[in-house]
Write an enzyme that holds these catalytic residues in place. Sequence first.
Site, PDB file in Angstrom:
ATOM      1  N   GLY A  36      37.451  -2.054  23.269  1.00  0.00           N
ATOM      2  CA  GLY A  36      37.816  -1.593  24.318  1.00  0.00           C
ATOM      3  C   GLY A  36      37.595  -2.204  25.678  1.00  0.00           C
ATOM      4  O   GLY A  36      38.642  -1.676  26.611  1.00  0.00           O
TER       5      GLY A  36
ATOM      6  N   SER B 111      35.038  -6.785  19.603  1.00  0.00           N
ATOM      7  CA  SER B 111      35.340  -6.869  21.280  1.00  0.00           C
ATOM      8  C   SER B 111      34.341  -6.407  21.710  1.00  0.00           C
ATOM      9  O   SER B 111      33.507  -7.105  21.916  1.00  0.00           O
ATOM     10  CB  SER B 111      37.451  -6.129  21.097  1.00  0.00           C
ATOM     11  OG  SER B 111      36.546  -6.374  22.291  1.00  0.00           O
TER      12      SER B 111
END
Length: 505
Positions: free
Chosen positions: A111, A197
């Site tokens: 995120g 990520s």
Amino acid sequence: MALTLVQTKNGLFKGLPSYSNRVSVFKGIPYAKPPVGELRWKEPQPVEPWTGIYYADSYRAMPCQVIEGEEALFYGKGIWPAQEDCLYLNVWTPAEKPGEKLPVLVWIYGGSYRTGSITNLQVNGEGFAMRGVVMVSFNYRVGPIGFLCHPELATENDRNICGNYGTLDQIEALKWVHENIDAFGGDPERITLIGQSAGAHSVMTMCTTPLTKGYFQQAIIQSTAGLSAMYYQDEQSMEDAEQEGIEYLAQLGVSSIKEARKLDAMEITKKLIFAKTSTKAPWFPKTDGYVLPLGTISSIMSGAYHKVHFLCGSNCSETGNMTGFLSKDPNRISWFANTFFKDDPEGYLKTVHAETESKVLQTVFEQYNNDKLTALLGWQALEASRGGNNFYQYYYTKPLPGPENYGACHGAELPYVFETMKETGRPFDGSDYDLSKTITAYWTNFIKTGNPNGEGLPTWEKYDSKKDMFMELGKSVGMIKVPWNEQRHFIVDYMLKQAWKILEN
């Protein structure tokens, strides 16, 4: 039936049967004191023991964050409220009693270090637990609440450091797992980290901080692993970040940390989450000499990381859902070259072919794709040059079904890995479920043995620079040639030169 009553070092937890009596889930377990009041912007503090039963039967709040538009829809976030009291974890276990020594998987969400939580509908531990794995997910502080630096904060502790509160949360959670997972039937000596990520970068950070040595034995790193030019550019010293922190407090309308601690955490988050005073990401792990003696990518370059077993990869259309890389502005290309390839922007620009608007769009689109792929290729090349470790490397190519035409975009593999396709509302078909079964089998084998290969699966070879092949996971499953091009060769060579500079120093 899986156990539902567990005695840990802190106290007694009561969990619930999950979708099947073969798995139990414990939701909302505190692994640190609530980081509120005077504990805001401080290292997480251990939970104090309690008497009686703690009912671990519901998810707790997400960390303070701002989630916008498509991001909430794509990742399945935005369901639980966000608040500062967020340091909780979840455990899924198939164990019928403590001490079964089952392998453990620990999830770290992504995120951009600005959003994320363990209430994401695409990620839960039911699937892996059904395959004999204990899975843990945990919250950590993000955004300005998790990564603000300021000179006053550094004076509040004996180490004179600040800013890595979210990273310290991650370390505290791993410590909790290592000390308590045996009670849930897990083996503290068979722990695999997994992240995607910024969660992938976090896994690399856990591999490079000396504070986690011995806490895990394996790592699964999904978009991005290795020598990322974009993450490398974001590395920043604590001292520089402190000066930016002075500006951020001014934007809040206060002049001291004491005043800032009186502000509402969500008010701070809303005002600062997208603030920026330089080209570097402000909410990002800082090089402080203690948590991170070097930046994460710099540590990988220098070889100063835990030599665990790795399974790593990227997706063939990472940019599909990243609207920031969908631009027809040719100035975006020169900005990218001067920001991420400062030592040789002209070299990067020589690999660019942007004579038309469509070619400009394609060039910008490939910037994020190339970073994810070349990061791992560069790491493999670096390790090969110094006789180091080869990894199991994948390339995910199955388009995510849906009206947006995202392709095999950033995060597209998550519902396949965690078998949560029904939670997404997307029109998956039989081929998707078949692929999910294959991916989960590979991941489970790796978690259990350090090797993804198993009966009935196409053979997955470790990356070998002489063969230059990795595992495709998509409509086809099998070893394929790496899709090199001129620009990808330049990026790998550029990042290797940066690594040699660090090694020479």
